[in-house]
Design a protein around this motif. Structure first.
Motif, short mmCIF file in Angstrom:
data_model
loop_
_atom_site.label_atom_id
_atom_site.label_comp_id
_atom_site.label_asym_id
_atom_site.label_seq_id
_atom_site.Cartn_x
_atom_site.Cartn_y
_atom_site.Cartn_z
N LEU A 1 0.81 -1.46 -0.06
CA LEU A 1 0.14 0.11 -0.02
C LEU A 1 0.88 1.43 0.14
O LEU A 1 0.29 2.40 -0.33
CB LEU A 1 -1.16 0.13 1.22
N LYS A 2 2.13 1.18 0.30
CA LYS A 2 2.81 2.17 0.62
C LYS A 2 2.92 3.18 -0.71
O LYS A 2 2.96 4.50 -0.89
CB LYS A 2 4.23 2.13 1.13
N GLY A 3 3.02 2.42 -2.07
CA GLY A 3 3.11 3.12 -3.06
C GLY A 3 1.66 3.27 -3.90
O GLY A 3 1.74 4.46 -4.79
N LEU B 1 11.61 -15.07 6.13
CA LEU B 1 12.22 -13.98 6.15
C LEU B 1 11.90 -13.02 5.05
O LEU B 1 11.10 -13.42 4.01
CB LEU B 1 13.77 -14.51 5.48
N HIS B 2 12.27 -11.84 5.32
CA HIS B 2 11.72 -10.57 4.35
C HIS B 2 13.08 -9.93 4.00
O HIS B 2 13.82 -9.62 4.62
CB HIS B 2 10.78 -9.72 5.11
N CYS B 3 12.96 -9.74 2.64
CA CYS B 3 14.08 -9.18 1.77
C CYS B 3 13.48 -7.98 0.87
O CYS B 3 12.96 -8.26 0.06
CB CYS B 3 15.31 -9.89 1.29
N GLY C 1 9.74 -5.51 -2.67
CA GLY C 1 8.93 -4.84 -3.85
C GLY C 1 10.12 -4.50 -4.85
O GLY C 1 11.18 -5.12 -4.87
N GLY C 2 9.93 -3.64 -5.86
CA GLY C 2 10.63 -3.07 -6.67
C GLY C 2 11.09 -4.06 -7.87
O GLY C 2 11.88 -3.84 -8.67
N HIS C 3 9.99 -5.02 -8.35
CA HIS C 3 10.05 -5.97 -9.61
C HIS C 3 8.95 -5.34 -10.39
O HIS C 3 7.68 -5.39 -10.16
CB HIS C 3 9.50 -7.24 -8.84
N LEU D 1 6.06 -11.89 -3.35
CA LEU D 1 6.45 -10.45 -3.92
C LEU D 1 5.53 -9.43 -3.53
O LEU D 1 4.25 -9.71 -3.18
CB LEU D 1 6.53 -10.46 -5.31
N GLU D 2 6.09 -8.26 -3.11
CA GLU D 2 5.02 -7.15 -2.80
C GLU D 2 5.40 -5.84 -3.32
O GLU D 2 5.71 -5.02 -2.74
CB GLU D 2 4.91 -6.93 -1.07
N PRO D 3 5.11 -5.78 -4.56
CA PRO D 3 5.34 -4.57 -5.47
C PRO D 3 4.21 -3.58 -5.10
O PRO D 3 3.17 -3.78 -4.78
CB PRO D 3 5.41 -4.88 -6.68
N SER D 4 4.63 -2.11 -5.13
CA SER D 4 3.70 -1.16 -5.58
C SER D 4 3.63 -0.66 -7.02
O SER D 4 2.78 -0.81 -7.68
CB SER D 4 3.77 0.27 -4.62
N SER D 5 4.92 -0.28 -7.34
CA SER D 5 5.02 0.50 -8.46
C SER D 5 4.38 -0.50 -9.84
O SER D 5 3.92 0.06 -10.49
CB SER D 5 6.53 0.72 -8.93
N ALA D 6 4.90 -1.58 -9.87
CA ALA D 6 4.67 -2.43 -10.80
C ALA D 6 3.09 -2.47 -11.12
O ALA D 6 2.55 -2.62 -12.13
CB ALA D 6 5.18 -3.87 -10.67
#
Ligand SMILES: Cc1ncc(COP(=O)(O)O)c(C=O)c1O
Length: 379
Positions: A41-43, A166-168, A204-206, A236-241
């Protein structure tokens, strides 16, 4: 260019058909790779679009109590929590309805372990893989002195009792090759923990909805990784994509100020208040129907409406085939992610309205803002 004269200005306009196109692609990736993709939700927290998004995605990632509440109220499904640091008064309310929670440090895990286990929420730790392809420091979470994530040497050989995942998060508008390198680094530094875990969240970031992203490679990388660790649920937890290239910010030229270099188009929007990443990153957004000026051509600088000296598009000017006139519409492309969630009412400027162009072409004005919104944030 379509006629947008019936839309209010300024206005963030989501183009629903483009969002659906992104979601269909993202859904096919998650199905084919056998993973789960969440909306961070941040993005992108435009909840009027959630009924469309949650047809394809089964949960959200929240980084605060308010995002968690919004996710519960408006999205439903799996609720994954991660914040760089949790506040004790918020934490129990965040856990309501949560399915997964990641801690940024061993001390925060120790502080909230009992509460988390009692609530039956699956706990994990955010790790720092000490690798990131992101060159802009402000967006690089994995720098050696980053405050985000636990370095391998601090974790040691054994994970604390009770940890299940784990979260990265180390990518930003990145490609699948960067994910491949990330996974190699995770295996190198944290590989001995992986066989005992239930899940791995790759942040995120994918940017899989960008036209040059190699989704087939992404699917191969994830499938190969899963074959090595069949015990792991991968997230995966993207916003932008999700909201990539799904709409625009409509602005209007209010005044034209000549300078010896360019003509400044004074707009009814503010870069610092409404397009903050243009100044933070910084980058130059595309304007529909405009291009970079060639040498000697008439050029326009886009000026914002606040008193901040730097409230203008400093990364470059624009050329328009027809000279701009007062009253002309200016469309800044790709203004749906990291805009509404980051805006302010600095200088008392009104917030752009929010609207949707639905797939059938009809326009829905979802929300307008006013003086009360400005006043309610102050006292
Ligand atoms: C922990 C975490 N997850 C997910 C995201 C979403 O990243 P993006 O919008 O680049 O996909 C971010 C962005 O900062 C993040 O910090």
């Amino acid at each position: 260019m379509p006629d947008y004269s019936h839309l209010p200005s300024p206005c963030y306009v989501l183009e629903e058909a483009k969002l659906i196109r992104n979601l269909e692609l993202i859904d096919s990736v998650q199905q084919r790779a056998g993973i789960t993709i969440l909306l961070a939700l941040k993005g992108f927290a435009m909840f009027s679009a959630f009924p469309t998004v949650n047809k394809y995605l089964k949960g959200i990632a929240a980084s605060s109590l308010f995002e968690a509440k919004l996710g519960r109220e408006e999205f439903g499904g799996e609720l994954h929590l991660y914040a760089p640091v949790y506040r004790s008064p918020d934490f129990s309310a965040m856990l309501i309805g949560a399915t997964h929670v990641s801690f940024n440090s061993l001390s925060q895990w120790a502080q909230f372990k009992e509460q988390t286990l009692k609530a039956g929420v699956s706990p994990g730790l955010r790790i720092n893989p000490e690798y990131s392809p992101v060159a802009t420091d402000i967006y690089n979470p994995a720098s050696p002195l980053s405050r985000l994530g636990i370095r391998a040497e601090l974790l040691g050989d054994r994970l604390p009792e009770g940890i299940e995942g784990l979260h990265c998060h180390n990518l930003c508008e990145s490609n699948s090759q960067a994910l491949e390198l990330t996974l190699a680094q995770i295996e190198k530094l944290f590989g001995h923990h992986l066989p005992r875990l239930k899940w791995l969240n790759l942040g995120g970031g994918h940017l899989m909805t960008a036209s040059d992203y190699d989704c087939e490679h992404l699917i191969r990388v994830l499938t190969d990784f899963k074959a090595r660790y069949p015990n792991l649920d991968i997230y995966l937890e993207p916003s932008s994509a999700i909201a990539w290239q799904t709409g625009f910010l409509l602005a209007t030229v209010l005044d034209l100020i000549p300078t010896p270099d360019s003509t400044i188009a004074m707009l009814d929007i503010s870069f610092t208040a409404h397009l903050p990443d243009c100044l933070e990153m910084p980058y130059k957004p595309k304007v529909r129907g405009a291009r970079d000026p060639k040498k000697g051509e008439a050029k326009y600088r886009m000026g914002g409406t606040t008193c901040l000296a730097g409230d203008f598009m400093g990364m470059g000017d624009y050329y328009f085939a027809e000279p701009l006139q007062i009253g002309d519409a200016i469309l800044f492309e790709d203004m749906i992610h990291y805009t509404m969630v980051k805006t302010s009412m600095f200088n008392g400027v009104n917030h752009p309205a929010i609207g949707i162009i639905h797939s059938d072409g009809s326009f829905e004005l979802v929300r307008e803002f006013g003086y009360e919104d400005f006043k309610n944030r102050l006292s």
